[in-house]
Scaffold this active site. Structure first.
Site, short mmCIF file in Angstrom:
data_model
loop_
_atom_site.label_atom_id
_atom_site.label_comp_id
_atom_site.label_asym_id
_atom_site.label_seq_id
_atom_site.Cartn_x
_atom_site.Cartn_y
_atom_site.Cartn_z
N ASP A 11 -21.00 31.81 -1.53
CA ASP A 11 -19.32 30.46 -2.57
C ASP A 11 -20.43 28.94 -1.98
O ASP A 11 -21.05 28.93 -1.39
CB ASP A 11 -18.28 30.50 -1.86
CG ASP A 11 -17.50 29.92 -2.61
OD1 ASP A 11 -15.54 30.49 -3.04
OD2 ASP A 11 -17.54 28.55 -2.71
N ASP A 106 -18.53 30.36 -9.32
CA ASP A 106 -19.76 29.87 -7.81
C ASP A 106 -19.71 30.55 -6.51
O ASP A 106 -20.15 30.50 -5.91
CB ASP A 106 -19.35 28.15 -7.80
CG ASP A 106 -18.10 28.50 -7.39
OD1 ASP A 106 -17.25 29.45 -6.58
OD2 ASP A 106 -17.77 27.59 -6.14
N GLU A 107 -19.58 31.94 -7.34
CA GLU A 107 -18.63 33.34 -6.07
C GLU A 107 -19.96 34.40 -6.33
O GLU A 107 -19.13 35.03 -7.40
CB GLU A 107 -17.83 32.89 -5.50
CG GLU A 107 -16.90 33.20 -4.60
CD GLU A 107 -15.69 33.13 -4.66
OE1 GLU A 107 -14.94 33.94 -3.76
OE2 GLU A 107 -14.87 32.61 -5.64
#
Ligand code: TTP
Ligand code: MG
Length: 359
Positions: A11, A106-107
């Site tokens: 993350d 983003d993860e």
């Protein structure tokens, strides 16, 4: 069984804000808020760690963020830049494993159980991925490593920013026992409150509850809660390439012709397909129907919608449109099918919905 899996959760730290600080070095080290302007009704998408010291966080009204830190810099999001950074990050993942599942820009979860990199050490792989992300994008990621998705996700949050955290198999259960249920992924504010009312504050409290009670109070999710209280989570990391579409179809025992009946079947098939999607935590924006007439001649008709399809979507117009240039109502049908595609992760979808608030 899934014994001995190695799952990494990556993350990015303060993702949108970090991209902005990278591209505008004058913002480095300053409280930076990406989202709505303070005088708008917008919200904070995210903020730099410098701004978090003032109590500012995602989804807070920008006006409130301004009151907490009037000297903060407020900027509008640039989704193209985030999308491009996200693509670079995914390219890094792809170097280490074919099995990775992005949850948002983003993860992602990565399953490195079968990876031969670094003699298969998930710890070393995670550290190398962090380094490689930095080398390729100038951005910093936090990594969590464990033996299932639930624990890996919690782990990535433990040591942020620039974090690395490992929960080995010997510690999974103890770790969960000591955790507040509000920290559990999949337990939102409403469920947390319900649990608190039942006296369930920590993982240990949750573990004391019977499966029957949890299912009675929380329905289907009860089984998931029962398992995670024991640090059990068998959910596979869904390879992004596998989930391009979800389809269901049915062949009738007797061919049907009645338009109304066909519409009912289509709606039922759609509901089934949506449930399948739900289980994979995905949403869809494109819908295709397949019709096989009694003489085995087959046609398909598809449409992409401006919004995700849900159980609440009014399908009357959509189906009317799709059936327009067909012989439905005139010719007998032996098979109907529905395929949902243009899939997106639900979490990502929710983020985008929030972003819409200030767009
Ligand atoms: P997060 O990973 O939740 O947050 P973050 O990366 O900004 O900060 P950190 O992980 O270090 O705590 O979300 C990723 C991006 O998604 C975030 O940069 C902006 C966007 N987002 C929203 O637009 N609205 C939201 O409510 C949240 C939580 C995130
Ligand atoms: Mg993040």
């Amino acid at each position: 069984m899934n014994a001995g899996r190695k799952i990494i959760h990556i993350d990015m730290d303060a993702f949108f804000a970090a991209v902005e600080q990278r591209d505008n070095p004058q913002y480095k080290g300053l409280p930076l808020i990406v989202g709505g302007k303070p005088d708008s009704r917008g919200v904070v998408a995210t903020c730099s760690y410098e701004a978090r010291k003032y109590g500012i966080h995602s989804a807070m009204p920008s006006s409130q963020a301004y009151r907490l830190c009037p000297q903060a810099i407020f900027i509008k999001p640039r989704f193209e830049a985030y999308k491009s950074a996200s693509n670079s990050i995914r390219q890094v993942f792809a170097k280490y494993t074919d099995v990775f599942e992005p949850l948002s820009l983003d993860e992602a979860y990565l399953d490195v159980s079968d990876s031969s990199f670094n003699q298969g050490s998930a710890t070393l792989i995670a550290k190398e991925i962090k380094q490689s992300i930095f080398n390729n994008t100038g951005l910093i990621a936090s990594a969590g490593v464990s033996y299932n998705k639930f624990l890996a996700k919690i782990a990535s949050d433990m040591d942020k920013p620039d974090g690395f955290y490992l929960i080995p198999p010997s510690q999974g259960e103890v770790f969960v026992a000591n955790l507040d249920v509000g920290k559990f992924h999949g337990i939102g504010k409403a469920t947390e409150k319900k649990m608190h009312n039942l006296g369930i504050k920590t993982g240990a409290d949750l573990k004391k509850q019977s499966l029957a009670l949890l299912v009675q109070v929380f329905g289907k999710a009860g089984q998931y809660y029962y398992n995670i209280a024991r640090a059990i989570d068998h959910r596979p990391v869904n390879n992004h390439r596998e989930s391009k579409s979800v389809g269901v179809e049915t062949t009738f025992q007797q061919d049907i012709k009645d338009r109304q009946q066909i519409l009912q079947h289509l709606q039922q098939l759609l509901n089934k397909a949506l449930q399948k999607l739900q289980a994979k935590e995905l949403t869809a924006q494109a819908l295709t129907i397949k019709i096989k007439y009694a003489d085995f001649v087959q046609i398909t008709r598809g449409r992409t919608l401006s919004q995700s399809i849900t159980l609440a979507t009014d399908t009357t117009l959509i189906f009317d449109d799709l059936l327009k240039n067909t012989e439905i109502g005139q010719r007998k049908v032996r098979l109907l099918g529905i395929t949902l595609s243009s899939l997106q992760n639900q979490t990502q979808f929710q983020h985008y919905q929030q972003m819409d608030l200030f767009m």
